[in-house]
Design a protein around this motif. Structure first.
Motif, PDB file in Angstrom:
ATOM      1  N   PRO A 174      -8.300 -16.219  -3.605  1.00  0.00           N
ATOM      2  CA  PRO A 174      -7.237 -15.364  -4.240  1.00  0.00           C
ATOM      3  C   PRO A 174      -5.706 -15.812  -4.227  1.00  0.00           C
ATOM      4  O   PRO A 174      -5.035 -15.628  -5.294  1.00  0.00           O
ATOM      5  CB  PRO A 174      -7.294 -13.866  -3.623  1.00  0.00           C
ATOM      6  N   GLU A 175      -5.319 -16.807  -3.459  1.00  0.00           N
ATOM      7  CA  GLU A 175      -4.216 -17.560  -3.395  1.00  0.00           C
ATOM      8  C   GLU A 175      -3.903 -18.324  -4.512  1.00  0.00           C
ATOM      9  O   GLU A 175      -2.749 -18.589  -4.845  1.00  0.00           O
ATOM     10  CB  GLU A 175      -4.008 -18.372  -2.082  1.00  0.00           C
ATOM     11  N   ALA A 176      -4.786 -18.440  -5.500  1.00  0.00           N
ATOM     12  CA  ALA A 176      -4.613 -19.193  -6.867  1.00  0.00           C
ATOM     13  C   ALA A 176      -3.550 -18.384  -7.730  1.00  0.00           C
ATOM     14  O   ALA A 176      -2.933 -19.007  -8.373  1.00  0.00           O
ATOM     15  CB  ALA A 176      -6.082 -19.370  -7.478  1.00  0.00           C
ATOM     16  N   THR A 177      -3.368 -17.467  -7.463  1.00  0.00           N
ATOM     17  CA  THR A 177      -2.647 -16.403  -8.199  1.00  0.00           C
ATOM     18  C   THR A 177      -0.961 -16.581  -8.101  1.00  0.00           C
ATOM     19  O   THR A 177      -0.270 -16.487  -8.868  1.00  0.00           O
ATOM     20  CB  THR A 177      -2.775 -14.897  -8.075  1.00  0.00           C
ATOM     21  N   LEU A 178      -0.934 -17.346  -6.737  1.00  0.00           N
ATOM     22  CA  LEU A 178       0.676 -17.619  -6.328  1.00  0.00           C
ATOM     23  C   LEU A 178       0.960 -18.652  -7.206  1.00  0.00           C
ATOM     24  O   LEU A 178       1.942 -18.924  -7.241  1.00  0.00           O
ATOM     25  CB  LEU A 178       0.490 -17.837  -4.833  1.00  0.00           C
ATOM     26  N   PHE A 179       0.188 -19.613  -7.538  1.00  0.00           N
ATOM     27  CA  PHE A 179       0.619 -20.925  -8.387  1.00  0.00           C
ATOM     28  C   PHE A 179       0.201 -20.596  -9.978  1.00  0.00           C
ATOM     29  O   PHE A 179       0.338 -21.765 -10.347  1.00  0.00           O
ATOM     30  CB  PHE A 179      -0.179 -22.105  -7.776  1.00  0.00           C
ATOM     31  N   ALA A 180      -0.179 -19.602 -10.178  1.00  0.00           N
ATOM     32  CA  ALA A 180      -0.312 -19.388 -11.685  1.00  0.00           C
ATOM     33  C   ALA A 180       0.870 -18.822 -12.435  1.00  0.00           C
ATOM     34  O   ALA A 180       0.717 -17.986 -13.020  1.00  0.00           O
ATOM     35  CB  ALA A 180      -1.570 -18.403 -12.048  1.00  0.00           C
ATOM     36  N   ASN A 181       1.744 -19.972 -12.239  1.00  0.00           N
ATOM     37  CA  ASN A 181       3.064 -19.616 -12.951  1.00  0.00           C
ATOM     38  C   ASN A 181       4.007 -20.708 -13.366  1.00  0.00           C
ATOM     39  O   ASN A 181       3.551 -21.956 -12.802  1.00  0.00           O
ATOM     40  CB  ASN A 181       4.112 -18.487 -12.185  1.00  0.00           C
ATOM     41  N   MET A 182       4.712 -20.712 -14.198  1.00  0.00           N
ATOM     42  CA  MET A 182       5.548 -21.909 -14.457  1.00  0.00           C
ATOM     43  C   MET A 182       6.529 -22.577 -13.642  1.00  0.00           C
ATOM     44  O   MET A 182       6.093 -23.971 -13.624  1.00  0.00           O
ATOM     45  CB  MET A 182       6.487 -21.484 -15.965  1.00  0.00           C
ATOM     46  N   PRO A 183       7.226 -22.055 -12.765  1.00  0.00           N
ATOM     47  CA  PRO A 183       7.687 -22.786 -11.887  1.00  0.00           C
ATOM     48  C   PRO A 183       6.894 -23.616 -11.031  1.00  0.00           C
ATOM     49  O   PRO A 183       7.365 -24.819 -10.607  1.00  0.00           O
ATOM     50  CB  PRO A 183       8.776 -21.843 -10.962  1.00  0.00           C
ATOM     51  N   SER A 184       5.653 -23.007 -10.584  1.00  0.00           N
ATOM     52  CA  SER A 184       4.827 -23.871  -9.325  1.00  0.00           C
ATOM     53  C   SER A 184       4.272 -24.803 -10.363  1.00  0.00           C
ATOM     54  O   SER A 184       4.319 -25.971  -9.568  1.00  0.00           O
ATOM     55  CB  SER A 184       3.735 -22.881  -8.890  1.00  0.00           C
ATOM     56  N   GLN A 185       3.988 -24.751 -11.658  1.00  0.00           N
ATOM     57  CA  GLN A 185       3.326 -25.889 -12.187  1.00  0.00           C
ATOM     58  C   GLN A 185       4.542 -26.855 -12.813  1.00  0.00           C
ATOM     59  O   GLN A 185       3.964 -28.274 -12.639  1.00  0.00           O
ATOM     60  CB  GLN A 185       2.644 -25.503 -13.422  1.00  0.00           C
ATOM     61  N   LEU A 186       5.406 -26.599 -12.955  1.00  0.00           N
ATOM     62  CA  LEU A 186       6.947 -27.372 -13.351  1.00  0.00           C
ATOM     63  C   LEU A 186       7.125 -28.184 -12.033  1.00  0.00           C
ATOM     64  O   LEU A 186       7.427 -29.513 -12.001  1.00  0.00           O
ATOM     65  CB  LEU A 186       7.880 -26.765 -13.518  1.00  0.00           C
ATOM     66  N   TYR A 199       2.750 -42.615  -3.075  1.00  0.00           N
ATOM     67  CA  TYR A 199       1.730 -41.368  -2.849  1.00  0.00           C
ATOM     68  C   TYR A 199       2.412 -40.343  -3.185  1.00  0.00           C
ATOM     69  O   TYR A 199       3.700 -40.028  -3.132  1.00  0.00           O
ATOM     70  CB  TYR A 199       1.423 -41.409  -1.344  1.00  0.00           C
ATOM     71  N   PRO A 200       1.482 -39.150  -3.520  1.00  0.00           N
ATOM     72  CA  PRO A 200       1.751 -37.822  -3.965  1.00  0.00           C
ATOM     73  C   PRO A 200       2.547 -37.163  -2.682  1.00  0.00           C
ATOM     74  O   PRO A 200       2.628 -37.430  -1.427  1.00  0.00           O
ATOM     75  CB  PRO A 200       0.554 -37.028  -4.130  1.00  0.00           C
ATOM     76  N   LEU A 201       3.184 -35.934  -3.151  1.00  0.00           N
ATOM     77  CA  LEU A 201       4.043 -35.238  -2.062  1.00  0.00           C
ATOM     78  C   LEU A 201       2.960 -34.302  -1.270  1.00  0.00           C
ATOM     79  O   LEU A 201       2.605 -33.322  -2.014  1.00  0.00           O
ATOM     80  CB  LEU A 201       5.364 -34.586  -2.540  1.00  0.00           C
ATOM     81  N   TRP A 202       2.811 -34.388   0.048  1.00  0.00           N
ATOM     82  CA  TRP A 202       1.807 -33.629   0.706  1.00  0.00           C
ATOM     83  C   TRP A 202       2.272 -32.036   0.858  1.00  0.00           C
ATOM     84  O   TRP A 202       1.244 -31.244   0.678  1.00  0.00           O
ATOM     85  CB  TRP A 202       1.754 -33.986   2.006  1.00  0.00           C
ATOM     86  N   PRO A 203       3.516 -31.948   0.723  1.00  0.00           N
ATOM     87  CA  PRO A 203       4.006 -30.360   0.641  1.00  0.00           C
ATOM     88  C   PRO A 203       3.603 -29.543  -0.382  1.00  0.00           C
ATOM     89  O   PRO A 203       3.274 -28.365  -0.394  1.00  0.00           O
ATOM     90  CB  PRO A 203       5.517 -30.204   0.901  1.00  0.00           C
ATOM     91  N   LEU A 204       3.473 -30.233  -1.599  1.00  0.00           N
ATOM     92  CA  LEU A 204       2.984 -29.631  -2.876  1.00  0.00           C
ATOM     93  C   LEU A 204       1.462 -29.701  -2.911  1.00  0.00           C
ATOM     94  O   LEU A 204       0.955 -30.282  -3.767  1.00  0.00           O
ATOM     95  CB  LEU A 204       3.555 -30.448  -4.101  1.00  0.00           C
ATOM     96  N   PHE A 205       0.751 -28.888  -2.071  1.00  0.00           N
ATOM     97  CA  PHE A 205      -0.643 -29.095  -2.035  1.00  0.00           C
ATOM     98  C   PHE A 205      -1.308 -28.569  -3.163  1.00  0.00           C
ATOM     99  O   PHE A 205      -2.456 -28.754  -3.299  1.00  0.00           O
ATOM    100  CB  PHE A 205      -1.050 -28.181  -0.579  1.00  0.00           C
ATOM    101  N   TRP A 206      -0.584 -27.714  -3.942  1.00  0.00           N
ATOM    102  CA  TRP A 206      -1.272 -27.127  -5.025  1.00  0.00           C
ATOM    103  C   TRP A 206      -1.280 -28.274  -6.620  1.00  0.00           C
ATOM    104  O   TRP A 206      -1.851 -27.724  -7.307  1.00  0.00           O
ATOM    105  CB  TRP A 206      -0.777 -25.779  -5.361  1.00  0.00           C
ATOM    106  N   CYS A 207      -0.570 -29.200  -6.316  1.00  0.00           N
ATOM    107  CA  CYS A 207      -0.700 -30.175  -7.258  1.00  0.00           C
ATOM    108  C   CYS A 207      -1.475 -31.252  -6.984  1.00  0.00           C
ATOM    109  O   CYS A 207      -1.616 -31.738  -5.869  1.00  0.00           O
ATOM    110  CB  CYS A 207       1.011 -30.620  -7.556  1.00  0.00           C
TER     111      CYS A 207
END
Length: 322
Positions: A174-186, A199-207
């Motif tokens: 259910p934590e997917a709902t926290l990242f289903a918004n424009m600021p998180s995706q931008l 390498y990608p930025l490890w703190p942005l784990f949802w990207c």
């Protein structure tokens, strides 16, 4: 063995000295520096030549060691139960002729009509444990090389109902709902930029850089590039297994493999093997424009059919060698 990109194991460092350099360098440079430490040997950013590990009441002393270890691979396929690493054979029969019925968990690309936003891909993924050093009987006397496990088909998404259903996956994660918004995706734009040059930025784990988002935790990728969607599905299964506590990270602690429910994606990189062998060390999120050209031919080349991929996973390993 000959399909493995052996140059991707570099750089190798012993006692914080580079024995042989390689493409990509240290994943903990730049924005990926990890702070903090552990009483069992320190964190991955510890720049020391010596280390110690506690076992019960005793300590063992050694020197630090790091490399990229090729001991996992994934198959990302549009044809369910197809195993490219086993000659492209399908392991399950659903009809008298031995062929899968049309539409049975099948993947591929869906153009979504004239809408580019509707374009998506769907793949099944197979995760294999592949202890190549043990199979070659090379470096098996080192405590920094995994030698206890055997060759194994560890996970198949065909038997996972959450992989085929986005809504069911949302209920489990259910934590997917926290990242289903424009600021998180931008915020993933920054992750994508760093993945092109390092390498990608490890703190942005949802990207996952140019490969999209780790959510929803299913096989549907919002990609119009087949090979990039396949790579994204393969990376997503690593995150999924980490979220389940089914795999551990060998670069967080110098002494032990640590389970991390939130992955550190800069500890993984790929090299593509099928249907066409590649020679690139691919960090998670790097655009297929830099490594995927002509790697998915339109016509079948023997047993290597298009849209059925295989990637070798290189895990960053950092440990205390004695």
């Amino acid at each position: 063995m000959k399909d493995t990109c052996w140059d991707c194991i570099y750089p190798i460092k012993i006692a914080d000295m580079t024995i042989k350099g390689g493409t990509g360098g240290d994943p903990h440079s730049g924005g990926n520096k990890m702070k903090g430490g552990s009483s069992m040997g320190g964190s991955t950013n510890t720049k020391k030549s010596t280390c110690k590990c506690k076992y019960g009441k005793f300590y063992r002393y050694g020197i630090t060691f790091s490399m990229w270890e090729p001991n996992r691979y994934i198959e990302v396929v549009k044809d369910p139960y197809c195993l490219p690493s086993q000659g492209g054979k399908q392991t399950k029969k659903t009809s008298n002729k031995g062929k899968l019925k049309k539409g049975y968990l099948h993947g591929g690309i869906n153009t979504g009509g004239a809408s580019q936003e509707g374009t998506n891909t769907f793949f099944q993924v197979h995760y294999f444990i592949w202890p190549i050093w043990k199979m070659m009987e090379t470096m098996v006397d080192s405590n920094c090389i995994e030698s206890s496990s055997g060759y194994d088909l560890y996970y198949m998404t065909e038997s996972d109902p959450t992989w085929n259903d986005d809504e069911l996956a949302l209920k489990v994660y259910p934590e997917a709902t926290l990242f289903a918004n424009m600021p998180s995706q931008l915020s993933c734009i920054a992750d994508s930029i760093t993945a092109q040059f390092g390498y990608p930025l490890w703190p942005l784990f949802w990207c996952m850089g140019s490969w999209g988002s780790t959510y929803p935790m299913s096989g549907h990728m919002n990609e119009d590039e087949t090979i990039e969607g396949a790579a994204g599905a393969g990376a997503r299964i690593i995150y999924k297994l980490a979220r389940m506590g089914a795999i551990c990270d060998v670069a967080i602690n110098l002494c032990y493999c640590i389970s991390s429910l939130i992955w550190i994606k800069s500890h993984y990189r790929f090299t593509n093997v099928k249907p066409v062998k590649g020679s690139s060390c691919i960090p998670i999120g790097r655009s297929s424009m830099l490594w995927g050209i002509n790697k998915n031919p339109g016509l079948s080349d023997g047993q290597d059919s298009p849209d059925n991929f295989m990637f070798i996973i290189f895990r960053y390993r950092k440990c205390c060698l004695w």
